[in-house]
Each structure stands twice: as C-alpha cells, then as structure tokens.
Scaffold this active site. Structure first.
Site, mmCIF file in Angstrom:
data_model
loop_
_atom_site.group_PDB
_atom_site.id
_atom_site.type_symbol
_atom_site.label_atom_id
_atom_site.label_comp_id
_atom_site.label_asym_id
_atom_site.label_seq_id
_atom_site.Cartn_x
_atom_site.Cartn_y
_atom_site.Cartn_z
ATOM 1 N N GLU A 35 0.870 -1.380 -0.008
ATOM 2 C CA GLU A 35 -0.065 -0.208 0.038
ATOM 3 C C GLU A 35 0.894 1.338 0.152
ATOM 4 O O GLU A 35 0.544 2.184 -0.831
ATOM 5 C CB GLU A 35 -0.800 0.104 1.262
ATOM 6 N N LEU A 78 11.224 6.339 -6.284
ATOM 7 C CA LEU A 78 9.856 6.409 -5.889
ATOM 8 C C LEU A 78 9.214 7.719 -5.524
ATOM 9 O O LEU A 78 8.201 7.994 -5.463
ATOM 10 C CB LEU A 78 9.444 5.298 -4.764
ATOM 11 N N GLY A 79 10.218 8.593 -4.894
ATOM 12 C CA GLY A 79 9.847 9.902 -4.346
ATOM 13 C C GLY A 79 9.262 10.110 -3.059
ATOM 14 O O GLY A 79 9.210 8.792 -2.529
ATOM 15 N N TYR A 118 -6.771 5.719 5.370
ATOM 16 C CA TYR A 118 -6.957 4.907 4.106
ATOM 17 C C TYR A 118 -5.911 3.347 4.399
ATOM 18 O O TYR A 118 -6.469 2.403 4.268
ATOM 19 C CB TYR A 118 -6.548 5.654 2.999
ATOM 20 N N ASP A 136 -9.241 5.213 -1.608
ATOM 21 C CA ASP A 136 -8.273 5.696 -2.269
ATOM 22 C C ASP A 136 -8.868 6.437 -3.659
ATOM 23 O O ASP A 136 -9.916 6.721 -3.854
ATOM 24 C CB ASP A 136 -7.298 4.577 -2.630
ATOM 25 N N CYS A 190 -12.836 1.127 -14.602
ATOM 26 C CA CYS A 190 -13.533 2.356 -14.440
ATOM 27 C C CYS A 190 -12.325 3.338 -14.232
ATOM 28 O O CYS A 190 -12.178 3.892 -13.347
ATOM 29 C CB CYS A 190 -14.482 2.633 -13.049
HETATM 30 S S1 SF4 Z 1 -20.223 2.434 -16.615
HETATM 31 FE FE1 SF4 Z 1 -18.401 3.414 -16.953
HETATM 32 S S2 SF4 Z 1 -18.354 5.154 -15.451
HETATM 33 FE FE2 SF4 Z 1 -20.026 3.599 -14.810
HETATM 34 S S3 SF4 Z 1 -18.912 2.416 -13.232
HETATM 35 FE FE3 SF4 Z 1 -19.080 1.306 -15.436
HETATM 36 S S4 SF4 Z 1 -16.994 1.914 -16.255
HETATM 37 FE FE4 SF4 Z 1 -17.568 3.238 -14.533
#
Ligand code: SF4
Length: 352
Positions: A35, A78-79, A118, A136, A190
């Site tokens: 992490e 890695l900074g 987190y 996160d 996503c």
């Molecule tokens: S539809 Fe698109 S924006 Fe919505 S959860 Fe799925 S990948 Fe993410």
C-alpha cells in the site's frame, strides 16, 4: 442498487483480478508495504520495488533492523522519501510497541507512523478481514461515477459523502475481497480516461453513465500553483574524492544525498568566487557546466545546473568526503542518479 453493485463488483473481480504477491499471501507486512509503495506508483512499476524490498527484508523484523540509509537506497526513484523513513520508523514501532507482531486492531494500526485512515483500512480489511471500507483515488472515482457525485472531490465534505457510500457498499461477509474489488475495478475498468463503459457490468446502475457525466467525474478544483526552483549542484572533487551532503527532512528528497547545492532564484550561472563565497571549498579549476532539462515533481519544477569543479583538498568534519567509486552506495535523488547515468563525474585522465 447497493446489492446489485456489490454483487456485480464481486463477480467482475473473480474474473479479472490480477495475481499479485500481497494478494496471494495477504499477511499484514506485505499488505502494508504494497500500500505504501502503491501510493507512489502504479502496480506494474511498484511490483519490482515490492519484490526487491521483500527479498532484502523478508520480515518486518529485518526491515526494523536495517540501516535507514539502506532503506532509502531501495526506495530511490519512488519519491516522497518521508514515506520510506516512516516505513522504517513504523517497523521499529511494531517491534517495540507490539512485541514484533503486526497489530490487528484498527486504532493500533493507525498509531503506526505514516499510516493514515486509508492505509489502516486497507491493512485491517485485506490482512485481517475487518469491515473497514477503503477510499483511495480509484474508489473515489468509482463511487463518484456510480452515484453521479458532481461536487469537487477536493472538498472534505465530498470525501465524507463518498466514505459513507463506501461504508454502505461494504460486504461485511467478505471485506478483504470487497475492498480489493473496488480498487481493482477503478484501476482496470473504471479508469480515469476511457473507462470501459460499453463492457461494464455496472453500466445499468451507473448514474454518471445514465446522465452523460462520466468524462467530467470525479470533478476536481483547479490544481495548486506549481513552484519553480533553480538548483546549482557543485560536483566538487579532488583526486578520486567527492564532496556530498545529506538533505534535511523538511524539504523534498529528505535524508537523501546530493552534491553540494546552491539554490538560486534564477537559472544564472554562478561564478567561481560566488561558489567560494557560499561553500566551504577552495576552487582550483572549473570544468564543464551542464544545464539539465526540467525535472518535474508533483508540485515543483526543478532546473538544475551541474558544475564540475576541481577543488583543493579539504579537511572539514562537517563535509562528507567520499570516494567516487562509493557514490553509487548512497541514496540519491532521481535527478542526480539520471545525471550520473549520462555524465562522467571525473574524467578518466584525472582519475589515473
Ligand atoms: S459504466 Fe463506466 S463510469 Fe460507470 S462504473 Fe462502469 S466503467 Fe465506470
């Protein structure tokens, strides 16, 4: 909607999760280390750092017993070097405060240096299967899109709203894989740019998709102003020796080693007398001066000039005089490391 999303995420995760060492063996030391490394870099790059750390320090006891400079050396590139210092400090806390056993209680995990809410939630859930929802960057994006949150995620109130939704979504029967599924979904499906909405199992539940807001969410306030800095690195050498110094901990690259530094308000080249006036060295001759291209950090742009300067031998207990051949054993900022990859510090002629 909550139950549909929870189930959809879980079955997506079973099909798409990557095989990762801290996932195959989710012991707290591994989860914690992964992490902290992944706060700095993406999984593909972080994996080699993780493997090197585990090979060098197989247990938290080994990490605690290590020299801090050696830990910083492994962290090189890695900074945010304060994170490496905190890792080392917290490993020692586990030894002294918890008898060498990684704490299981959330508040105890939170008491470790450098561990925020987190990371504590990630360790508590992934390693100990406790129902602590992680929030996160990936989770923020997934939740704000699923629930079409159009307020700026720079505001604490928005993050609180997202945390509340993450808590509600939590699968209390399976916290470890639930949290990992949220993070993995954000990392692979996503994504910030070009999310795979057309093949998304949550598409029909996703309010941002329904409302045509996907590309604008998560919404962020304008970026903080960047700072421009001008570094003059004096590569002061005599015979096969170099003068280096260690950076303080209140600035970038804290605890790392570097050449003698004069920071300036402009990119103007310094004269030998200006250098002598600012540093405890006596200049014998000035060789090459190289201007490097801009070095970009998260909030700073660094312009660096490197001066190759032969000096008269020095005897000063406050200066670190090192053999040129030992320079690679010190933890150096990436800017200097890259410079050394491309330039010879002392010409071969002078060295022999
Ligand atoms: S539809 Fe698109 S924006 Fe919505 S959860 Fe799925 S990948 Fe993410």
């Amino acid at each position: 909607m909550i139950e549909v999303v929870r189930k959809g995420l879980q079955s997506w995760y079973e099909q798409h999760k990557r095989t990762l060492p801290w996932r195959s063996k989710p012991e707290p030391y591994y989860v914690w280390l992964s992490e902290v490394i992944l706060q700095q870099t993406r999984v593909d790059q972080g994996l080699s750092y993780f493997n090197t750390f585990i090979k060098t320090y197989p247990s938290i006891q080994d990490l605690a017993a290590a020299e801090l400079d050696d830990v910083l050396k492994l962290w090189q590139g890695l900074g945010y070097y304060s994170r490496a210092r905190n890792l080392h400090f917290a490993a020692n806390q586990v030894i002294t405060d918890f008898n060498g056993i990684f704490p299981e209680n959330y508040e105890d995990i939170l008491s470790l240096k450098g561990v925020g809410s987190y990371t504590a939630a990630a360790i508590a859930s992934i390693a100990f299967n406790q129902p602590k929802a992680v929030v996160d960057g990936n989770v923020i994006r997934v939740i704000s899109r699923l629930f079409d949150i159009t307020a700026s995620v720079n505001h604490t109130s928005t993050i609180k709203e997202i945390q509340a939704l993450a808590d509600e979504l939590m699968d209390i029967n399976n916290p470890s894989s639930h949290n990992q599924s949220m993070m993995e979904f954000g990392a692979l499906q996503c994504t910030p740019k070009n999310p795979k909405c057309e093949v998304c199992p949550l598409e029909t539940s996703c309010l941002a998709k329904t409302n045509g807001h996907v590309s604008m969410i998560p919404l962020k306030d304008k970026k903080v102003k960047r700072r421009t800095r001008y570094f003059n690195y004096i590569i002061a050498h005599y015979e096969d020796k170099l003068v280096i110094s260690q950076r303080g901990t209140d600035d970038i690259w804290g605890g790392l080693f570097e050449f003698l530094l004069i920071e300036n308000s402009s990119s103007n080249i310094l004269t030998p007398s200006e250098i002598e006036g600012l540093l405890p060295i006596s200049v014998k001759s000035v060789g090459k001066i190289n201007a490097e291209k801009k070095h970009v950090l998260s909030h700073q742009d660094i312009y660096a000039n490197f001066y190759h300067i032969e000096i008269n031998p020095v005897k000063d207990d406050k200066l670190n005089i090192v053999a040129l051949d030992d320079l690679h054993t010190f933890a150096l900022p990436r800017l200097i490391d890259r410079y050394l990859e491309n330039h010879e510090v002392i010409s071969g002629e002078k060295r022999h």
